[in-house]
Design an enzyme around this catalytic site. Structure first.
Site, PDB file in Angstrom:
ATOM      1  N   ASP A  16      -3.554  -7.872  -7.055  1.00 24.59           N
ATOM      2  CA  ASP A  16      -2.662  -7.375  -5.996  1.00 24.59           C
ATOM      3  C   ASP A  16      -2.474  -8.477  -4.945  1.00 24.59           C
ATOM      4  OD1 ASP A  16      -1.304  -5.665  -4.076  1.00 24.59           O
ATOM      5  OD2 ASP A  16      -2.152  -3.962  -5.135  1.00 24.59           O
ATOM      6  N   HIS A  66       0.021 -10.649  -5.937  1.00 28.87           N
ATOM      7  CA  HIS A  66       1.299 -10.208  -5.387  1.00 28.87           C
ATOM      8  C   HIS A  66       1.734 -11.039  -4.191  1.00 28.87           C
ATOM      9  CE1 HIS A  66       0.849  -5.923  -7.341  1.00 28.87           C
ATOM     10  NE2 HIS A  66       0.725  -6.906  -8.205  1.00 28.87           N
TER      11      HIS A  66
END
Ligand SMILES: *[C@@H]1O[C@H](CO)[C@@H](O)[C@H](O)[C@H]1NC(C)=O
Ligand SMILES: *[C@@H]1O[C@H](CO)[C@@H](O)[C@H](O)[C@H]1NC(C)=O
Ligand SMILES: *[C@@H]1O[C@H](CO)[C@@H](O)[C@H](O)[C@H]1NC(C)=O
Length: 399
Positions: free
Chosen positions: A226, A249
Protein backbone atom coordinates in the site's frame (compact mmCIF):
# COMPACT_ATOMS: atom_id res chain seq x y z
CA UNK A 1 44.17 14.67 44.33
CA UNK A 2 40.66 13.36 43.73
CA UNK A 3 40.43 15.42 40.52
CA UNK A 4 43.67 13.94 39.28
CA UNK A 5 42.43 10.46 40.06
CA UNK A 6 39.26 11.07 38.03
CA UNK A 7 41.27 12.28 35.08
CA UNK A 8 43.45 9.17 35.18
CA UNK A 9 40.38 6.98 35.57
CA UNK A 10 38.68 8.64 32.58
CA UNK A 11 41.79 8.08 30.45
CA UNK A 12 41.85 4.44 31.53
CA UNK A 13 38.16 4.06 30.63
CA UNK A 14 38.59 5.73 27.26
CA UNK A 15 41.50 3.44 26.44
CA UNK A 16 39.67 0.24 27.39
CA UNK A 17 36.14 0.43 26.04
CA UNK A 18 35.52 -3.32 26.23
CA UNK A 19 36.41 -3.51 29.89
CA UNK A 20 34.25 -0.49 30.59
CA UNK A 21 31.31 -2.14 28.80
CA UNK A 22 31.69 -5.24 30.95
CA UNK A 23 31.79 -3.28 34.16
CA UNK A 24 28.88 -0.84 33.75
CA UNK A 25 25.84 -3.15 33.62
CA UNK A 26 26.66 -4.38 37.11
CA UNK A 27 27.23 -0.84 38.23
CA UNK A 28 23.58 -0.39 37.17
CA UNK A 29 24.02 2.90 35.42
CA UNK A 30 23.02 2.99 31.81
CA UNK A 31 23.07 -0.33 29.94
CA UNK A 32 20.14 -2.70 30.15
CA UNK A 33 20.68 -5.93 28.27
CA UNK A 34 17.41 -7.73 27.70
CA UNK A 35 19.10 -11.10 28.24
CA UNK A 36 19.88 -10.09 31.83
CA UNK A 37 16.14 -9.76 32.39
CA UNK A 38 15.48 -13.38 31.47
CA UNK A 39 14.55 -12.92 27.81
CA UNK A 40 15.22 -16.19 25.96
CA UNK A 41 15.47 -14.99 22.39
CA UNK A 42 14.55 -18.40 20.97
CA UNK A 43 11.78 -17.00 18.74
CA UNK A 44 9.12 -18.99 20.66
CA UNK A 45 9.12 -18.07 24.34
CA UNK A 46 7.09 -14.98 25.22
CA UNK A 47 9.74 -12.43 26.19
CA UNK A 48 7.35 -9.49 26.66
CA UNK A 49 7.59 -9.34 30.45
CA UNK A 50 11.39 -9.18 30.33
CA UNK A 51 11.10 -6.29 27.87
CA UNK A 52 8.63 -4.39 30.03
CA UNK A 53 10.88 -4.78 33.11
CA UNK A 54 14.00 -3.74 31.23
CA UNK A 55 12.12 -0.79 29.71
CA UNK A 56 10.89 0.35 33.12
CA UNK A 57 14.43 0.25 34.57
CA UNK A 58 15.87 2.02 31.55
CA UNK A 59 13.12 4.62 31.63
CA UNK A 60 13.84 5.35 35.30
CA UNK A 61 17.60 5.67 34.79
CA UNK A 62 19.18 9.07 35.01
CA UNK A 63 22.86 8.49 34.24
CA UNK A 64 24.48 8.76 30.85
CA UNK A 65 22.35 7.75 27.90
CA UNK A 66 20.22 4.86 29.20
CA UNK A 67 20.21 2.07 26.62
CA UNK A 68 18.12 -1.07 26.23
CA UNK A 69 20.25 -3.60 24.37
CA UNK A 70 18.67 -6.31 22.25
CA UNK A 71 21.59 -8.45 21.17
CA UNK A 72 22.16 -9.80 17.70
CA UNK A 73 21.80 -13.42 16.64
CA UNK A 74 18.62 -13.84 18.65
CA UNK A 75 14.93 -13.58 17.90
CA UNK A 76 12.69 -12.35 20.70
CA UNK A 77 8.99 -13.15 20.52
CA UNK A 78 6.84 -10.35 21.85
CA UNK A 79 3.12 -10.30 22.55
CA UNK A 80 1.44 -6.90 22.02
CA UNK A 81 3.29 -4.58 24.36
CA UNK A 82 3.29 -0.92 25.40
CA UNK A 83 6.35 1.12 26.28
CA UNK A 84 5.36 4.27 28.08
CA UNK A 85 7.01 7.53 28.93
CA UNK A 86 7.79 10.02 30.15
CA UNK A 87 11.22 8.69 31.11
CA UNK A 88 13.59 10.36 33.58
CA UNK A 89 16.17 11.03 30.89
CA UNK A 90 15.24 12.83 27.71
CA UNK A 91 17.60 10.65 25.72
CA UNK A 92 16.60 7.00 25.94
CA UNK A 93 17.96 4.43 23.54
CA UNK A 94 16.97 1.09 22.14
CA UNK A 95 19.88 -0.66 20.48
CA UNK A 96 18.06 -3.24 18.38
CA UNK A 97 20.61 -5.62 16.94
CA UNK A 98 18.55 -8.80 16.99
CA UNK A 99 15.02 -9.51 15.77
CA UNK A 100 11.68 -8.86 17.42
CA UNK A 101 9.02 -11.24 16.17
CA UNK A 102 5.25 -11.17 16.66
CA UNK A 103 3.25 -14.31 17.55
CA UNK A 104 3.07 -16.63 14.58
CA UNK A 105 -0.68 -17.17 14.36
CA UNK A 106 -3.63 -14.82 14.83
CA UNK A 107 -5.05 -16.78 17.78
CA UNK A 108 -1.69 -16.71 19.57
CA UNK A 109 -1.82 -12.91 20.01
CA UNK A 110 -2.79 -11.93 23.58
CA UNK A 111 -4.35 -8.51 23.85
CA UNK A 112 -4.28 -6.42 27.01
CA UNK A 113 -7.61 -4.59 27.52
CA UNK A 114 -8.80 -5.95 24.18
CA UNK A 115 -7.02 -3.04 22.44
CA UNK A 116 -6.05 -4.45 19.05
CA UNK A 117 -4.46 -1.27 17.76
CA UNK A 118 -0.78 -2.15 17.63
CA UNK A 119 1.81 -4.82 18.24
CA UNK A 120 4.42 -2.50 19.79
CA UNK A 121 3.08 0.76 21.17
CA UNK A 122 5.45 3.56 22.23
CA UNK A 123 3.75 6.52 23.85
CA UNK A 124 4.61 9.76 25.61
CA UNK A 125 8.38 9.38 25.24
CA UNK A 126 10.74 12.28 24.74
CA UNK A 127 14.06 11.71 22.95
CA UNK A 128 13.67 8.03 22.09
CA UNK A 129 16.41 6.75 19.79
CA UNK A 130 15.97 3.35 18.13
CA UNK A 131 18.75 1.96 15.94
CA UNK A 132 21.10 -0.96 15.62
CA UNK A 133 20.44 -2.79 12.34
CA UNK A 134 17.88 -5.25 13.75
CA UNK A 135 14.42 -6.25 12.56
CA UNK A 136 10.76 -5.91 13.52
CA UNK A 137 8.92 -8.92 12.06
CA UNK A 138 5.13 -8.44 12.30
CA UNK A 139 4.13 -11.95 11.05
CA UNK A 140 1.33 -10.44 8.99
CA UNK A 141 0.63 -13.43 6.71
CA UNK A 142 -2.10 -15.11 8.79
CA UNK A 143 -3.74 -11.71 9.42
CA UNK A 144 -3.92 -10.81 5.71
CA UNK A 145 -5.54 -14.16 5.00
CA UNK A 146 -8.07 -13.96 7.82
CA UNK A 147 -9.26 -10.32 7.80
CA UNK A 148 -9.94 -8.35 4.66
CA UNK A 149 -11.00 -5.22 6.57
CA UNK A 150 -7.90 -3.29 7.68
CA UNK A 151 -9.55 -2.10 10.90
CA UNK A 152 -9.52 -5.73 12.10
CA UNK A 153 -5.75 -5.91 11.84
CA UNK A 154 -3.11 -4.27 14.10
CA UNK A 155 -0.30 -1.91 13.11
CA UNK A 156 3.20 -3.16 13.84
CA UNK A 157 4.77 -0.10 15.48
CA UNK A 158 2.94 2.87 16.82
CA UNK A 159 4.56 6.05 18.12
CA UNK A 160 2.10 8.26 19.90
CA UNK A 161 2.80 11.67 21.51
CA UNK A 162 6.51 11.47 20.89
CA UNK A 163 9.03 14.28 20.79
CA UNK A 164 12.45 14.09 19.18
CA UNK A 165 12.08 10.48 18.14
CA UNK A 166 14.94 9.16 15.99
CA UNK A 167 14.37 5.80 14.31
CA UNK A 168 17.21 4.67 12.07
CA UNK A 169 18.92 1.63 10.62
CA UNK A 170 16.11 -0.84 11.27
CA UNK A 171 14.26 -3.37 9.12
CA UNK A 172 10.49 -3.75 9.16
CA UNK A 173 8.81 -6.74 7.59
CA UNK A 174 5.30 -8.11 7.10
CA UNK A 175 3.13 -6.00 9.36
CA UNK A 176 -0.51 -7.15 9.68
CA UNK A 177 -1.51 -3.57 8.74
CA UNK A 178 0.71 -0.44 8.46
CA UNK A 179 4.32 -0.87 9.54
CA UNK A 180 4.92 2.42 11.33
CA UNK A 181 2.32 4.84 12.57
CA UNK A 182 3.38 8.25 13.86
CA UNK A 183 0.68 10.24 15.60
CA UNK A 184 0.79 13.43 17.65
CA UNK A 185 4.56 13.60 17.38
CA UNK A 186 6.88 16.54 16.82
CA UNK A 187 10.49 17.08 15.84
CA UNK A 188 11.19 13.50 14.81
CA UNK A 189 13.24 11.72 12.19
CA UNK A 190 13.21 8.37 10.45
CA UNK A 191 16.23 7.44 8.36
CA UNK A 192 17.95 4.51 6.74
CA UNK A 193 15.15 2.07 7.35
CA UNK A 194 13.94 -0.73 5.09
CA UNK A 195 10.30 -1.71 5.01
CA UNK A 196 9.30 -4.84 3.13
CA UNK A 197 6.03 -6.73 2.60
CA UNK A 198 4.57 -8.51 -0.45
CA UNK A 199 3.05 -6.34 -3.17
CA UNK A 200 -0.32 -8.07 -2.69
CA UNK A 201 -0.41 -7.71 1.11
CA UNK A 202 -3.39 -5.50 2.10
CA UNK A 203 -3.02 -2.03 3.69
CA UNK A 204 0.61 -2.61 4.60
CA UNK A 205 1.56 1.09 4.40
CA UNK A 206 5.18 1.84 5.18
CA UNK A 207 4.81 4.96 7.31
CA UNK A 208 1.57 6.76 8.24
CA UNK A 209 1.77 10.20 9.77
CA UNK A 210 -1.09 12.03 11.45
CA UNK A 211 -1.41 14.99 13.82
CA UNK A 212 2.34 15.52 13.67
CA UNK A 213 4.69 18.36 12.89
CA UNK A 214 8.36 18.80 11.97
CA UNK A 215 8.99 15.27 10.81
CA UNK A 216 11.87 14.24 8.54
CA UNK A 217 11.89 10.92 6.68
CA UNK A 218 14.96 10.19 4.62
CA UNK A 219 17.22 7.71 2.85
CA UNK A 220 15.02 4.64 3.13
CA UNK A 221 13.47 1.93 0.98
CA UNK A 222 9.80 1.07 1.29
CA UNK A 223 8.46 -1.87 -0.71
CA UNK A 224 4.98 -2.94 0.41
CA UNK A 225 1.37 -3.50 -0.65
CA UNK A 226 0.00 0.00 0.00
CA UNK A 227 1.20 3.61 0.43
CA UNK A 228 4.93 3.97 1.00
CA UNK A 229 4.18 7.04 3.09
CA UNK A 230 0.76 8.56 3.82
CA UNK A 231 0.38 11.99 5.38
CA UNK A 232 -2.93 12.44 7.12
CA UNK A 233 -5.02 14.94 9.05
CA UNK A 234 -3.34 17.47 11.31
CA UNK A 235 0.14 17.09 9.85
CA UNK A 236 2.44 19.94 8.83
CA UNK A 237 6.10 20.57 8.09
CA UNK A 238 6.84 17.09 6.85
CA UNK A 239 10.04 16.59 4.78
CA UNK A 240 10.61 13.43 2.81
CA UNK A 241 13.81 12.86 0.85
CA UNK A 242 15.81 10.00 -0.60
CA UNK A 243 13.03 7.40 -0.51
CA UNK A 244 12.93 4.50 -2.94
CA UNK A 245 9.29 3.45 -3.10
CA UNK A 246 7.80 0.40 -4.79
CA UNK A 247 6.08 -1.84 -5.09
CA UNK A 248 3.39 0.16 -3.34
CA UNK A 249 0.91 2.96 -3.81
CA UNK A 250 3.32 5.89 -3.75
CA UNK A 251 3.58 8.85 -1.40
CA UNK A 252 0.14 10.23 -0.58
CA UNK A 253 -1.35 13.21 1.13
CA UNK A 254 -4.68 11.97 2.46
CA UNK A 255 -7.15 10.72 2.05
CA UNK A 256 -8.66 13.77 3.73
CA UNK A 257 -12.28 14.69 4.47
CA UNK A 258 -13.79 11.25 4.83
CA UNK A 259 -17.25 11.15 6.47
CA UNK A 260 -17.65 14.93 5.96
CA UNK A 261 -14.79 15.70 8.34
CA UNK A 262 -12.75 18.92 8.46
CA UNK A 263 -9.15 17.87 7.90
CA UNK A 264 -5.92 19.69 7.09
CA UNK A 265 -2.40 19.03 5.86
CA UNK A 266 0.16 21.70 4.97
CA UNK A 267 3.87 22.21 4.30
CA UNK A 268 4.79 18.82 2.92
CA UNK A 269 8.01 18.67 0.90
CA UNK A 270 8.94 15.53 -0.97
CA UNK A 271 12.27 15.58 -2.80
CA UNK A 272 14.68 13.22 -4.48
CA UNK A 273 12.53 10.11 -4.46
CA UNK A 274 12.23 7.15 -6.82
CA UNK A 275 8.95 5.44 -7.64
CA UNK A 276 9.52 1.94 -9.03
CA UNK A 277 6.52 -0.05 -10.24
CA UNK A 278 4.12 1.77 -7.94
CA UNK A 279 0.38 2.06 -8.64
CA UNK A 280 0.60 5.81 -7.94
CA UNK A 281 3.47 8.23 -7.54
CA UNK A 282 2.89 11.65 -6.00
CA UNK A 283 -0.73 11.70 -4.90
CA UNK A 284 -3.20 13.98 -3.12
CA UNK A 285 -6.63 12.49 -2.47
CA UNK A 286 -9.63 14.05 -0.78
CA UNK A 287 -13.22 12.92 -0.32
CA UNK A 288 -16.30 14.62 -1.66
CA UNK A 289 -18.34 16.17 1.11
CA UNK A 290 -15.38 16.83 3.41
CA UNK A 291 -13.83 20.22 4.24
CA UNK A 292 -10.46 21.67 5.27
CA UNK A 293 -7.39 21.92 3.09
CA UNK A 294 -4.26 20.35 1.61
CA UNK A 295 -1.86 23.20 0.77
CA UNK A 296 1.80 24.21 0.40
CA UNK A 297 2.89 20.85 -0.91
CA UNK A 298 5.83 20.19 -3.24
CA UNK A 299 7.01 17.05 -4.97
CA UNK A 300 10.30 17.59 -6.79
CA UNK A 301 13.29 15.80 -8.31
CA UNK A 302 11.39 12.57 -8.77
CA UNK A 303 12.50 9.59 -10.86
CA UNK A 304 9.82 7.28 -12.24
CA UNK A 305 10.37 3.71 -13.28
CA UNK A 306 7.15 2.16 -14.63
CA UNK A 307 4.97 4.00 -12.13
CA UNK A 308 1.22 4.08 -12.82
CA UNK A 309 -0.48 7.44 -12.27
CA UNK A 310 2.80 9.22 -11.46
CA UNK A 311 1.14 12.59 -10.73
CA UNK A 312 -2.36 12.60 -9.35
CA UNK A 313 -4.62 15.00 -7.51
CA UNK A 314 -8.07 13.57 -6.93
CA UNK A 315 -10.46 15.91 -5.18
CA UNK A 316 -13.32 13.51 -5.88
CA UNK A 317 -11.60 10.49 -4.37
CA UNK A 318 -14.76 8.96 -3.03
CA UNK A 319 -18.18 10.33 -2.23
CA UNK A 320 -19.63 10.25 1.23
CA UNK A 321 -23.08 9.99 -0.28
CA UNK A 322 -24.25 10.23 -3.85
CA UNK A 323 -26.13 13.51 -3.96
CA UNK A 324 -26.08 17.07 -2.70
CA UNK A 325 -22.41 17.48 -1.87
CA UNK A 326 -21.44 21.13 -1.87
CA UNK A 327 -18.19 20.71 0.06
CA UNK A 328 -14.73 19.50 -0.81
CA UNK A 329 -11.33 19.76 0.84
CA UNK A 330 -9.50 22.77 -0.70
CA UNK A 331 -6.33 21.91 -2.59
CA UNK A 332 -3.96 24.82 -3.24
CA UNK A 333 -0.30 25.81 -3.66
CA UNK A 334 0.87 22.44 -4.89
CA UNK A 335 4.00 22.12 -7.03
CA UNK A 336 5.23 19.14 -9.04
CA UNK A 337 8.68 19.90 -10.45
CA UNK A 338 11.35 17.90 -12.23
CA UNK A 339 9.76 14.49 -12.77
CA UNK A 340 11.56 12.19 -15.21
CA UNK A 341 11.02 8.62 -16.31
CA UNK A 342 8.38 6.16 -17.37
CA UNK A 343 4.70 5.67 -16.66
CA UNK A 344 2.91 2.33 -16.80
CA UNK A 345 -0.39 4.11 -17.51
CA UNK A 346 -1.12 6.39 -20.47
CA UNK A 347 -2.75 8.94 -18.19
CA UNK A 348 0.47 10.01 -16.53
CA UNK A 349 -0.95 13.21 -15.07
CA UNK A 350 -4.39 13.36 -13.46
CA UNK A 351 -5.61 16.61 -11.97
CA UNK A 352 -9.22 15.87 -11.17
CA UNK A 353 -10.75 18.66 -9.10
CA UNK A 354 -14.23 19.44 -7.91
CA UNK A 355 -16.35 21.74 -10.16
CA UNK A 356 -17.40 23.97 -7.25
CA UNK A 357 -14.32 24.18 -5.02
CA UNK A 358 -11.59 23.46 -7.62
CA UNK A 359 -7.83 23.39 -7.10
CA UNK A 360 -5.79 26.60 -7.22
CA UNK A 361 -2.12 27.55 -7.40
CA UNK A 362 -1.16 24.21 -8.95
CA UNK A 363 2.25 24.38 -10.63
CA UNK A 364 3.76 21.77 -12.92
CA UNK A 365 7.23 22.46 -14.23
CA UNK A 366 9.88 20.36 -16.00
CA UNK A 367 7.87 17.20 -16.29
CA UNK A 368 9.03 14.55 -18.74
CA UNK A 369 7.11 11.31 -18.45
CA UNK A 370 7.15 8.76 -21.26
CA UNK A 371 4.96 5.71 -21.69
CA UNK A 372 6.81 2.60 -20.62
CA UNK A 373 6.86 0.96 -24.05
CA UNK A 374 7.10 2.27 -27.59
CA UNK A 375 3.99 3.04 -29.64
CA UNK A 376 1.85 4.81 -27.04
CA UNK A 377 2.07 8.27 -25.61
CA UNK A 378 1.27 9.58 -22.17
CA UNK A 379 -1.47 12.19 -21.69
CA UNK A 380 -2.72 14.54 -18.98
CA UNK A 381 -6.24 14.95 -17.64
CA UNK A 382 -7.06 18.28 -16.02
CA UNK A 383 -10.44 19.38 -14.68
CA UNK A 384 -11.23 22.52 -12.65
CA UNK A 385 -7.64 23.48 -11.93
CA UNK A 386 -6.02 26.91 -11.91
CA UNK A 387 -2.27 27.26 -11.99
CA UNK A 388 0.70 27.28 -14.31
CA UNK A 389 2.08 24.50 -16.46
CA UNK A 390 5.44 24.81 -18.18
CA UNK A 391 7.87 22.44 -19.88
CA UNK A 392 5.50 19.52 -19.43
CA UNK A 393 5.47 16.35 -21.45
CA UNK A 394 2.72 15.24 -21.68
CA UNK A 395 1.31 18.69 -22.26
CA UNK A 396 -1.21 19.88 -19.67
CA UNK A 397 -4.35 21.66 -20.86
CA UNK A 398 -6.94 22.47 -18.24
CA UNK A 399 -10.66 22.85 -18.73
C1 LIG B 1 -0.79 2.93 23.43
O1 LIG B 1 -0.55 3.37 24.73
C2 LIG B 1 -1.28 4.53 25.08
C3 LIG B 1 -0.82 4.99 26.46
O2 LIG B 1 -0.92 3.96 27.37
C4 LIG B 1 -2.77 4.20 25.05
O3 LIG B 1 -3.51 5.35 25.36
C5 LIG B 1 -3.14 3.70 23.67
O4 LIG B 1 -4.48 3.29 23.65
C6 LIG B 1 -2.25 2.53 23.27
N1 LIG B 1 -2.52 2.19 21.90
C7 LIG B 1 -2.49 0.94 21.47
C8 LIG B 1 -2.80 0.78 20.03
O5 LIG B 1 -2.25 -0.03 22.18
C1 LIG C 1 12.33 20.79 6.05
O1 LIG C 1 13.00 21.46 4.98
C2 LIG C 1 13.02 22.88 5.16
C3 LIG C 1 13.58 23.49 3.88
O2 LIG C 1 14.72 22.83 3.45
C4 LIG C 1 13.85 23.20 6.39
O3 LIG C 1 13.86 24.59 6.60
C5 LIG C 1 13.21 22.51 7.59
O4 LIG C 1 14.01 22.70 8.74
C6 LIG C 1 13.08 21.01 7.34
N1 LIG C 1 12.35 20.40 8.45
C7 LIG C 1 12.64 19.17 8.89
C8 LIG C 1 11.81 18.67 10.02
O5 LIG C 1 13.52 18.49 8.40
C1 LIG D 1 16.03 16.66 -11.29
O1 LIG D 1 15.89 15.49 -10.48
C2 LIG D 1 16.95 14.59 -10.65
C3 LIG D 1 16.58 13.32 -9.88
O2 LIG D 1 16.41 13.57 -8.50
C4 LIG D 1 18.24 15.22 -10.17
O3 LIG D 1 19.32 14.32 -10.34
C5 LIG D 1 18.51 16.50 -10.96
O4 LIG D 1 19.62 17.15 -10.44
C6 LIG D 1 17.28 17.41 -10.88
N1 LIG D 1 17.47 18.54 -11.78
C7 LIG D 1 17.42 19.79 -11.35
C8 LIG D 1 17.60 20.83 -12.42
O5 LIG D 1 17.26 20.09 -10.19
Amino acid sequence: MEGLFSVIFMLFVAATPSLYARVTPNAGSSNFNIVNYGAKGDGQTDDSQAFVKAWNDMCAATQGAPTLLIPKGKSFMLQPVSFKGPCKSNNVNIELQGTLVAPKSVVAWKWANNNKGAWINFSGINGLVIRGGGTFDGQGGPWWAKYSDDSDRPSALRFNSCKNLALSATNHINSPRNHISISSCSGSSISNIHVTAPEESPNTDGIDISGSTNILIKDSTIRTGDDCIAINDGSSFINITGITCGPGHGISVGSLGRDRKFETVEEVHVRNCIFQGTTNGARIKTWQGGSGYARKITFEDIILDEAENPIIINQNYRAYQRNGLADAVKVSEVTFRNFTGTSASEEAITLNCDPTVGCTGIILNKINIKYVSAGKRTRALCNNVRGSFSLCSPNVVCS
